[in-house]
Motif scaffolding. Structure first.
Motif, PDB file in Angstrom:
ATOM      1  N   ALA A  44      -4.397 -13.168 -23.779  1.00 35.79           N
ATOM      2  CA  ALA A  44      -5.402 -12.220 -23.290  1.00 35.79           C
ATOM      3  C   ALA A  44      -5.547 -11.047 -24.261  1.00 35.79           C
ATOM      4  N   THR A  45      -4.426 -10.583 -24.761  1.00 40.77           N
ATOM      5  CA  THR A  45      -4.461  -9.466 -25.714  1.00 40.77           C
ATOM      6  C   THR A  45      -5.175  -9.882 -26.997  1.00 40.77           C
ATOM      7  N   GLU A  46      -4.818 -11.048 -27.493  1.00 40.42           N
ATOM      8  CA  GLU A  46      -5.445 -11.520 -28.741  1.00 40.42           C
ATOM      9  C   GLU A  46      -6.963 -11.662 -28.575  1.00 40.42           C
ATOM     10  N   PHE A  47      -7.366 -12.169 -27.427  1.00 35.90           N
ATOM     11  CA  PHE A  47      -8.794 -12.422 -27.207  1.00 35.90           C
ATOM     12  C   PHE A  47      -9.544 -11.192 -26.684  1.00 35.90           C
ATOM     13  N   GLY A  48      -8.788 -10.157 -26.349  1.00 29.68           N
ATOM     14  CA  GLY A  48      -9.421  -8.966 -25.784  1.00 29.68           C
ATOM     15  C   GLY A  48     -10.030  -9.230 -24.418  1.00 29.68           C
ATOM     16  N   MET A  49      -9.389 -10.103 -23.656  1.00 31.50           N
ATOM     17  CA  MET A  49      -9.897 -10.463 -22.320  1.00 31.50           C
ATOM     18  C   MET A  49      -8.815 -10.195 -21.281  1.00 31.50           C
ATOM     19  N   ASN A  50      -9.196 -10.263 -19.987  1.00 31.12           N
ATOM     20  CA  ASN A  50      -8.148 -10.185 -18.969  1.00 31.12           C
ATOM     21  C   ASN A  50      -7.542 -11.571 -18.757  1.00 31.12           C
ATOM     22  N   GLU A  51      -6.385 -11.585 -18.077  1.00 29.54           N
ATOM     23  CA  GLU A  51      -5.664 -12.852 -17.924  1.00 29.54           C
ATOM     24  C   GLU A  51      -6.456 -13.852 -17.082  1.00 29.54           C
ATOM     25  N   ALA A  52      -7.222 -13.351 -16.123  1.00 35.13           N
ATOM     26  CA  ALA A  52      -8.000 -14.266 -15.270  1.00 35.13           C
ATOM     27  C   ALA A  52      -8.989 -15.086 -16.104  1.00 35.13           C
ATOM     28  N   SER A  53      -9.552 -14.451 -17.133  1.00 35.11           N
ATOM     29  CA  SER A  53     -10.485 -15.181 -18.005  1.00 35.11           C
ATOM     30  C   SER A  53      -9.763 -16.277 -18.782  1.00 35.11           C
ATOM     31  N   ILE A  54      -8.555 -15.956 -19.214  1.00 32.98           N
ATOM     32  CA  ILE A  54      -7.785 -16.956 -19.979  1.00 32.98           C
ATOM     33  C   ILE A  54      -7.378 -18.113 -19.064  1.00 32.98           C
ATOM     34  N   VAL A  55      -7.025 -17.787 -17.819  1.00 28.34           N
ATOM     35  CA  VAL A  55      -6.696 -18.851 -16.848  1.00 28.34           C
ATOM     36  C   VAL A  55      -7.911 -19.745 -16.636  1.00 28.34           C
ATOM     37  N   ALA A  56      -9.070 -19.117 -16.430  1.00 25.93           N
ATOM     38  CA  ALA A  56     -10.301 -19.893 -16.223  1.00 25.93           C
ATOM     39  C   ALA A  56     -10.597 -20.767 -17.437  1.00 25.93           C
ATOM     40  N   LEU A  57     -10.348 -20.220 -18.618  1.00 23.15           N
ATOM     41  CA  LEU A  57     -10.569 -20.988 -19.847  1.00 23.15           C
ATOM     42  C   LEU A  57      -9.588 -22.160 -19.936  1.00 23.15           C
ATOM     43  N   ALA A  58      -8.307 -21.884 -19.680  1.00 29.46           N
ATOM     44  CA  ALA A  58      -7.278 -22.926 -19.816  1.00 29.46           C
ATOM     45  C   ALA A  58      -7.531 -24.106 -18.889  1.00 29.46           C
ATOM     46  N   LEU A  59      -8.098 -23.832 -17.718  1.00 31.51           N
ATOM     47  CA  LEU A  59      -8.309 -24.889 -16.732  1.00 31.51           C
ATOM     48  C   LEU A  59      -9.585 -25.704 -16.983  1.00 31.51           C
ATOM     49  N   CYS A  60     -10.340 -25.301 -17.997  1.00 28.22           N
ATOM     50  CA  CYS A  60     -11.512 -26.108 -18.379  1.00 28.22           C
ATOM     51  C   CYS A  60     -11.059 -27.311 -19.200  1.00 28.22           C
ATOM     52  N   ARG A  61     -11.815 -28.378 -19.087  1.00 27.03           N
ATOM     53  CA  ARG A  61     -11.533 -29.515 -19.945  1.00 27.03           C
ATOM     54  C   ARG A  61     -12.017 -29.187 -21.356  1.00 27.03           C
ATOM     55  N   CYS A  62     -11.426 -29.855 -22.348  1.00 25.26           N
ATOM     56  CA  CYS A  62     -11.835 -29.615 -23.732  1.00 25.26           C
ATOM     57  C   CYS A  62     -13.278 -30.085 -23.924  1.00 25.26           C
ATOM     58  N   PRO A  63     -14.002 -29.445 -24.816  1.00 22.12           N
ATOM     59  CA  PRO A  63     -15.383 -29.892 -25.072  1.00 22.12           C
ATOM     60  C   PRO A  63     -15.383 -31.295 -25.679  1.00 22.12           C
TER      61      PRO A  63
END
Lengths: 127, 196
Positions: A44-63
């Protein structure tokens, strides 16, 4: 008892960490991006986002890998998670490049190294 | 059709179509409700929140690996995922119960000296005990060796003495040292067995 079930964010964060071991998910690519580690706070720190956004991203399937679907999928993931499409594409391409490097496939490595994606015909407003 | 059922059916359709964000939306919509179903159905002493969370995650990951196994004509997606999670929960609890029973049997065997010689088939259980409860059973590395010998049915005091580094001690010293260690370990195992 069920009223004391951990909150949704805590449960989803734990689920997101599990995706670090499953190549189907963006969580796996994030872990690869972080050289095998999956620390939500660090990402989250590296991406400048909150953790919830990273969780939402991680749970997506790969493109999907085909050129016509890749950009569409990346933008869909970006719209859902709030993480920029460029950042997501870079993570995917870097993970692909590392995988190709490990397997010794130079053609795949060159393709993976192209981390630019064409903008969609109508870019989502969140981007 | 309820709103939730319709919403989940739409997510299922998107998952089948390859929409990469649908999995994340599905987790967000349904993970905690599955956890709630699991913890309501089971004693919290047997199934922790962490267990329930992992089982809900397993069910969702399983479904996402093979989404075509879900038949919308037969049930709602929520019911289907709960069924998967409940099945895995029963398997987990049964596996734990079997492990506890094995451990109890081992401890009961240990309580009866006559049975120790018959315990050669329990080596695996011994390793389970050593890895899981070693911290509260053992004072040092020699205790581990002594327990392994006990579980292998070893009777020879000299063998025990060698294992604890007293191979060249006097017979009286060997007897005392070996008996002390064995008694202490048996006492701790009995205490562990009573708690399991």
């Amino acid at each position: 008892m069920s009223d004391r079930v951990p909150d949704k964010g805590t449960l989803l964060a734990a689920a997101a960490k599990r995706t670090a071991n499953d190549p189907m998910f963006m969580g796996f690519l994030l872990a690869s991006h972080r050289r095998g580690g999956f620390n939500l706070a660090d990402i989250a720190t590296e991406f400048g986002m909150n953790e919830a956004s990273i969780v939402a991203l991680a749970l997506c399937r790969c493109p999907r890998q085909s050129p016509e679907l890749f950009a569409k999928d990346v933008y869909a993931i970006a719209a859902h998670s709030g993480v920029s499409a460029e950042r997501i594409a870079a993570v995917v391409r870097r993970a692909d490049a590392l995988a190709a490097l490990r397997s010794g496939d130079s053609a795949q490595m060159m393709a993976a190294a192209q981390d630019e994606i064409d903008p969609p015909p109508t870019a989502p407003s969140k981007l | 059709m309820t709103d939730r059922r319709a919403a989940l059916l739409e997510l299922h359709r998107r998952i089948l179509a390859g929409d990469p964000s649908a999995s994340s939306e599905l987790f967000s919509a349904i993970h905690r409700p599955i956890v709630r179903v699991l913890v309501r159905s089971h004693n919290h002493k047997l199934l922790s929140f962490d267990d329930a969370g992992d089982l809900a995650t397993d069910a969702l990951l399983d479904y996402l690996q093979h989404p075509t196994k879900f038949d919308p004509e037969r049930s709602s997606l929520f019911s289907y995922l709960c069924m998967l999670a409940k099945g895995d929960t029963l398997n987990l609890l049964q596996a734990r119960r079997r492990e506890r029973e094995k451990t109890l049997r081992l401890v009961e065997f240990l309580q009866d000296e006559r049975n120790i010689a018959e315990m050669d088939t329990c080596t695996l259980d011994a390793e389970t005990i050593i890895s899981r409860y070693g911290a509260e059973l053992f004072d040092d590395k020699y205790d581990v060796q002594v327990l392994r010998l006990m579980l292998a049915g070893e009777k020879d005091t000299d063998t025990y003495a060698s294992a604890i580094g007293l191979g060249s001690a006097t017979k009286a010293d060997k007897n005392t040292a070996v008996k002390q260690r064995r008694d202490r370990l048996e006492k701790r195992l009995r205490r562990l067995g009573a708690r399991l």
